[in-house]
Scaffold this motif. Structure first.
Motif, mmCIF file in Angstrom:
data_model
loop_
_atom_site.group_PDB
_atom_site.id
_atom_site.type_symbol
_atom_site.label_atom_id
_atom_site.label_comp_id
_atom_site.label_asym_id
_atom_site.label_seq_id
_atom_site.Cartn_x
_atom_site.Cartn_y
_atom_site.Cartn_z
ATOM 1 N N THR A 34 0.924 -1.220 0.008
ATOM 2 C CA THR A 34 0.049 0.010 0.157
ATOM 3 C C THR A 34 0.897 1.234 0.147
ATOM 4 O OG1 THR A 34 -1.528 -1.135 1.593
ATOM 5 C CG2 THR A 34 -1.913 1.037 1.047
ATOM 6 N N LEU A 35 0.523 2.202 -0.878
ATOM 7 C CA LEU A 35 1.343 3.562 -0.828
ATOM 8 C C LEU A 35 0.430 4.425 -0.598
ATOM 9 C CD1 LEU A 35 3.896 4.661 -1.842
ATOM 10 C CD2 LEU A 35 3.206 4.389 -4.464
ATOM 11 N N VAL A 36 0.704 5.320 0.390
ATOM 12 C CA VAL A 36 -0.425 6.540 0.874
ATOM 13 C C VAL A 36 0.289 7.726 0.568
ATOM 14 C CG1 VAL A 36 -1.980 7.029 2.551
ATOM 15 C CG2 VAL A 36 -1.038 4.907 2.420
ATOM 16 N N GLY A 37 -0.155 8.732 0.110
ATOM 17 C CA GLY A 37 0.485 9.985 0.012
ATOM 18 C C GLY A 37 -0.551 11.194 -0.085
ATOM 19 N N GLU A 38 -0.031 12.282 0.338
ATOM 20 C CA GLU A 38 -1.332 13.167 0.524
ATOM 21 C C GLU A 38 -1.581 14.030 -0.643
ATOM 22 O OE1 GLU A 38 0.529 15.312 3.851
ATOM 23 O OE2 GLU A 38 2.235 16.271 2.515
ATOM 24 N N GLU A 39 -0.520 13.935 -1.713
ATOM 25 C CA GLU A 39 -0.807 14.609 -2.849
ATOM 26 C C GLU A 39 -1.882 14.115 -3.770
ATOM 27 O OE1 GLU A 39 2.806 16.670 -4.829
ATOM 28 O OE2 GLU A 39 3.850 15.600 -3.485
ATOM 29 N N PRO A 40 -2.292 14.679 -4.591
ATOM 30 C CA PRO A 40 -3.275 14.150 -5.557
ATOM 31 C C PRO A 40 -2.933 13.370 -6.628
ATOM 32 C CG PRO A 40 -3.212 16.591 -6.047
ATOM 33 C CD PRO A 40 -2.356 16.145 -4.961
ATOM 34 N N LEU A 41 -1.585 13.326 -6.797
ATOM 35 C CA LEU A 41 -0.766 12.485 -7.719
ATOM 36 C C LEU A 41 -0.075 11.369 -7.500
ATOM 37 C CD1 LEU A 41 0.968 15.789 -9.325
ATOM 38 C CD2 LEU A 41 -1.327 14.765 -10.286
ATOM 39 N N ALA A 42 -0.018 10.766 -8.477
ATOM 40 C CA ALA A 42 1.011 9.404 -8.364
ATOM 41 C C ALA A 42 2.320 10.000 -8.134
ATOM 42 C CB ALA A 42 0.682 8.413 -9.392
ATOM 43 N N LYS A 80 -4.175 8.164 -2.941
ATOM 44 C CA LYS A 80 -3.913 9.559 -2.967
ATOM 45 C C LYS A 80 -4.485 10.466 -2.310
ATOM 46 C CE LYS A 80 -4.158 8.888 -7.890
ATOM 47 N NZ LYS A 80 -4.349 9.234 -9.037
ATOM 48 N N GLY A 81 -4.052 11.733 -2.065
ATOM 49 C CA GLY A 81 -5.011 12.713 -1.229
ATOM 50 C C GLY A 81 -5.263 12.099 -0.029
ATOM 51 N N GLU A 82 -4.337 11.356 0.852
ATOM 52 C CA GLU A 82 -4.498 10.958 1.992
ATOM 53 C C GLU A 82 -3.431 11.373 2.924
ATOM 54 O OE1 GLU A 82 -7.141 9.327 3.560
ATOM 55 O OE2 GLU A 82 -8.178 8.192 1.853
ATOM 56 N N HIS A 83 -3.750 12.067 3.961
ATOM 57 C CA HIS A 83 -2.758 12.456 4.902
ATOM 58 C C HIS A 83 -2.508 11.556 6.202
ATOM 59 C CE1 HIS A 83 0.000 15.377 6.972
ATOM 60 N NE2 HIS A 83 -0.836 15.074 7.957
ATOM 61 N N VAL A 84 -1.391 11.174 6.285
ATOM 62 C CA VAL A 84 -1.114 10.005 7.646
ATOM 63 C C VAL A 84 -0.845 10.711 8.771
ATOM 64 C CG1 VAL A 84 0.072 8.062 8.535
ATOM 65 C CG2 VAL A 84 -0.398 8.238 6.081
ATOM 66 N N THR A 85 -1.690 10.683 9.965
ATOM 67 C CA THR A 85 -1.439 11.522 10.987
ATOM 68 C C THR A 85 -0.738 11.034 12.075
ATOM 69 O OG1 THR A 85 -3.817 10.642 11.705
ATOM 70 C CG2 THR A 85 -3.649 12.770 10.455
ATOM 71 N N ALA A 86 -0.685 9.474 12.384
ATOM 72 C CA ALA A 86 -0.115 8.849 13.250
ATOM 73 C C ALA A 86 0.189 7.576 12.857
ATOM 74 C CB ALA A 86 -1.026 8.850 14.567
ATOM 75 N N ILE A 87 1.297 6.956 13.609
ATOM 76 C CA ILE A 87 1.782 5.515 13.589
ATOM 77 C C ILE A 87 1.562 4.970 14.847
ATOM 78 C CG2 ILE A 87 3.741 3.999 13.145
ATOM 79 C CD1 ILE A 87 5.164 6.442 11.831
ATOM 80 N N THR A 90 2.384 -0.232 18.632
ATOM 81 C CA THR A 90 2.188 -1.578 19.088
ATOM 82 C C THR A 90 1.010 -2.152 18.323
ATOM 83 O OG1 THR A 90 2.162 0.139 20.888
ATOM 84 C CG2 THR A 90 1.622 -2.202 21.472
ATOM 85 N N ALA A 91 0.154 -1.502 17.683
ATOM 86 C CA ALA A 91 -0.571 -2.259 17.009
ATOM 87 C C ALA A 91 -0.426 -2.442 15.464
ATOM 88 C CB ALA A 91 -2.218 -1.508 17.046
ATOM 89 N N ARG A 92 0.723 -1.786 15.270
ATOM 90 C CA ARG A 92 1.364 -1.921 13.756
ATOM 91 C C ARG A 92 0.209 -1.381 12.787
ATOM 92 N NH1 ARG A 92 5.763 -6.698 12.500
ATOM 93 N NH2 ARG A 92 7.042 -5.988 14.308
ATOM 94 N N ARG A 93 -0.154 -0.382 12.929
ATOM 95 C CA ARG A 93 -1.060 0.287 11.866
ATOM 96 C C ARG A 93 -0.911 1.937 11.826
ATOM 97 N NH1 ARG A 93 -6.377 -0.750 15.811
ATOM 98 N NH2 ARG A 93 -5.869 1.230 17.166
ATOM 99 N N ILE A 94 -1.274 2.207 10.609
ATOM 100 C CA ILE A 94 -1.108 3.803 10.626
ATOM 101 C C ILE A 94 -2.631 4.484 10.621
ATOM 102 C CG2 ILE A 94 0.807 3.858 9.247
ATOM 103 C CD1 ILE A 94 -1.196 4.352 6.694
ATOM 104 N N VAL A 95 -2.575 5.895 11.095
ATOM 105 C CA VAL A 95 -4.097 6.470 11.197
ATOM 106 C C VAL A 95 -4.082 7.500 10.077
ATOM 107 C CG1 VAL A 95 -5.503 7.512 12.761
ATOM 108 C CG2 VAL A 95 -3.605 5.980 13.693
ATOM 109 N N LEU A 96 -5.254 7.406 9.380
ATOM 110 C CA LEU A 96 -5.491 8.630 8.376
ATOM 111 C C LEU A 96 -6.016 9.593 8.837
ATOM 112 C CD1 LEU A 96 -6.466 6.074 5.236
ATOM 113 C CD2 LEU A 96 -4.184 6.957 5.668
ATOM 114 N N ALA A 97 -6.226 10.870 8.315
ATOM 115 C CA ALA A 97 -6.735 12.235 8.551
ATOM 116 C C ALA A 97 -8.066 11.799 8.917
ATOM 117 C CB ALA A 97 -6.797 13.033 7.702
#
Ligand SMILES: Cc1cc2nc3c(=O)[nH]c(=O)nc-3n(C[C@H](O)[C@H](O)[C@H](O)COP(=O)(O)OP(=O)(O)OC[C@H]3O[C@@H](n4cnc5c(N)ncnc54)[C@H](O)[C@@H]3O)c2cc1C
Ligand code: FES
Lengths: 408, 106
Positions: A34-42, A80-87, A90-97
């Motif tokens: 999975t590739l998460v990025g906040e910009e609207p582009l690849a 695309k267009g997804e900002h990650v707010t936290a890691i 312990t649970a091995r997961r990321i949190v999206l906006a």
């Protein structure tokens, strides 16, 4: 090979992150990516944003690292267009906006760096710009053209490239530099003088040793105010004063950070399940026995290879000598190595001819080379740096001895 | 449009339709063909897009610039048919082109 249900999560869909995703597949990684990025582009390449793209010589399609269809074909989930707010380590997961979470077995942080802004009066006026993203570049280009005036704050590579591109588009350009010379953080006096003269000869008003107090205009920027009150008129002000690593996520998650996320030669952070690559990292430079934060494509690619190799159980790639380039007008400027512990500079060729190279020496060993329209000096220098082989300064300084012979 | 065959050092072949106007390097990189790294993205600044052009195609791929020549001089395992693939523009005339990759670009 580690392979679990959640697979590899890459945060930051830039040059490093996009390359890591592609390399993982090239190296045979079969789990989910999975590739998460906040910009609207690849993922796309930034270097042309101040160079060929800004001048209109290449289009958006050629900026893309891969065509959009690649991600689906390669089984890479691109958000695309997804900002990650936290890691959540312990649970091995990321949190999206949005509050949604995504699991990972292995996390790669590739959040890059952001342009530093100036906290000065008027900095929020329309037309006070930075240049990091494709959106930034669009905004800049929209304000350039015949008769327009660009004020560049900061005489670094990106600012100088933008000034050269503005001239190519028929705009006027003034460069306002606080230090008494251009490229003060990254180049020596000879090169500073060379670039100053080259830009001036092409109509750029290079002003050195000037202090900026703010931006003036109503709604739109109309000028830059200098200490002493002078106003330099402009239609766009580009602030090019360096970049700050996007390491906040890593810091909040308790990873070792020190002006960048600290990684080893596998690009692994202090958490073995988390890698970090690209501009956001502080990394070992085995060649120099130091650590540093580098901002270059070569570094992003090398670390993407390191991480993808470690994740797929391939042998670690051999460490590289770092390098970089810049295009301004008809100049191709190439740099290899870093001038640590250099005690002398050997000049090869005459700067007045627009074709020369500077070798930064520690004794008889080349630590770094800066080459202007001198590709053989760059390539030969890069090899000699990697080999740490002593060379004769006299032969190096003599252009009648070819680089092949110097390196022989 | 041109059909181009990229042959990896290990012999793996990739035959692709590449749009005219792109470079031979872009044809490989955009399709995730391994073996052409192209670190500088086509700026003729890195020499990590080195290929060997099949002899039958050497003329059609055009002349090397002085810049390309000097960069290649210092690449690993250079041969007379070595080229930087970012400096070869694809056109209909290159339909059928075959390029081979060196063992390593670094
Ligand atoms: C105008 C310009 C010219 C350049 N010229 C050259 C050059 O000539 N040669 C050279 O070697 N280098 C050059 N560089 C530097 C080069 O582009 C960078 O070193 C390279 O992009 C670094 O890759 P990266 O993936 O680490 O960061 P980036 O490419 O910046 O990618 C990071 C991505 O992560 C995203 N992101 C950050 N935080 C989050 C979050 N919390 N959630 C989701 N997404 C997030 C960002 O929006 C960005 O898309 C240039 C840079 C610029 C801006
Ligand atoms: S891609 Fe860098 S020289 Fe061809």
């Amino acid at each position: 090979m580690e392979k679990n249900d959640a697979g590899v999560m890459i945060v930051g869909a830039g040059h490093a992150g996009g390359t890591a995703a592609a390399l993982l597949r090239q190296f045979g990684y079969a789990g989910p990516i999975t590739l998460v990025g906040e910009e609207p582009l690849a993922p796309y390449q930034r270097p042309p944003l101040s160079k060929a793209w800004l001048k209109g010589e290449t289009d958006a399609e050629s900026l893309a690292l891969k065509p959009d269809s690649f991600y689906e074909e390669a089984g890479v989930a691109l958000l695309k267009g997804e900002h990650v707010t936290a890691i959540d380590r312990t649970a091995r997961r990321i949190v999206l906006a949005s509050g949604a979470t995504r699991p990972y077995d292995i996390l790669i942080l590739a959040t890059g760096a952001r342009a530093r802004r100036l906290a000065l009066p008027g900095a929020d006026l329309d037309g006070v710009l930075v240049l990091r993203s494709a959106a930034d570049a669009e905004a800049l280009k929209a304000r350039l053209g015949p008769g327009k005036r660009l004020a560049v704050i900061g005489g670094g590579y990106i600012g100088l490239e933008a000034a050269a591109s503005a001239r190519a588009l028929g705009a006027q350009a003034v460069v306002l530099e606080r230090e008494p010379r251009l490229l003060a953080r990254v180049a020596g006096q000879t090169l500073s003088d060379f670039f100053t003269a080259y830009h001036r000869a092409r109509g750029v008003d290079v002003r050195l040793g000037v202090q900026i107090e703010g931006f003036v205009g109503e709604g739109e920027v109309r000028g830059v105010r200098l200490a002493g009150g002078e106003i330099v008129p402009c239609d766009a002000a580009l602030v090019g004063v360096g970049a700050i690593p996007n390491s906040e996520l890593a810091e909040a998650a308790g990873l070792d950070c020190d002006n960048g996320v600290v990684v080893d030669l596998e690009a692994r952070t202090s958490d073995p399940a988390i890698f970090a690559i690209g501009d956001v990292t502080r990394r070992p430079l085995p060649h120099y026995g130091r650590v540093a934060r580098l901002e270059s494509v070569a570094n992003a690619l090398e670390q993407a290879r390191q991480a993808a190799s470690a994740i797929t159980g391939r042998p670690a790639p051999a460490p590289e000598v770092t390098w970089n380039w810049s295009d301004q007008y008809d100049l191709k400027y190439q740099i290899a190595g870093l001038p640590f512990e250099a005690d002398a500079v050997v000049t090869r060729g005459d700067p007045a001819t627009g074709r020369f190279a500077l070798f930064h020496m520690a004794g008889e060993v080349i630590q770094a080379v800066e080459a202007v329209n001198a590709p053989a000096e760059f390539m030969g220098g890069r090899q000699l740096i990697a080999q740490r082989r002593p060379v004769s300064r006299a032969r190096l300084a003599d252009p009648s001895v070819s680089m092949k012979e110097v390196a022989a | 449009m041109a059909k181009i065959t990229y042959i990896e050092h290990n012999g793996a072949e990739h035959t692709l339709e590449v749009k005219s106007g792109l470079s031979v390097m872009e044809g490989a990189v955009k399709n995730n063909v391994p073996g052409i790294d192209a670190d500088c993205g086509g700026a003729c600044a890195c020499a990590t897009c080195h290929v060997y052009v099949d002899d039958a195609w050497l003329d059609k791929t055009g002349e090397k610039t002085a810049m390309e020549e000097s960069m290649l001089d210092f690449a690993e395992n250079v041969q007379p048919n070595s080229r930087l693939s970012c400096q070869i523009k694809v056109s209909d005339a290159l339909d059928g082109l075959v390029v081979r990759m060196p063992e390593s670009q670094h």
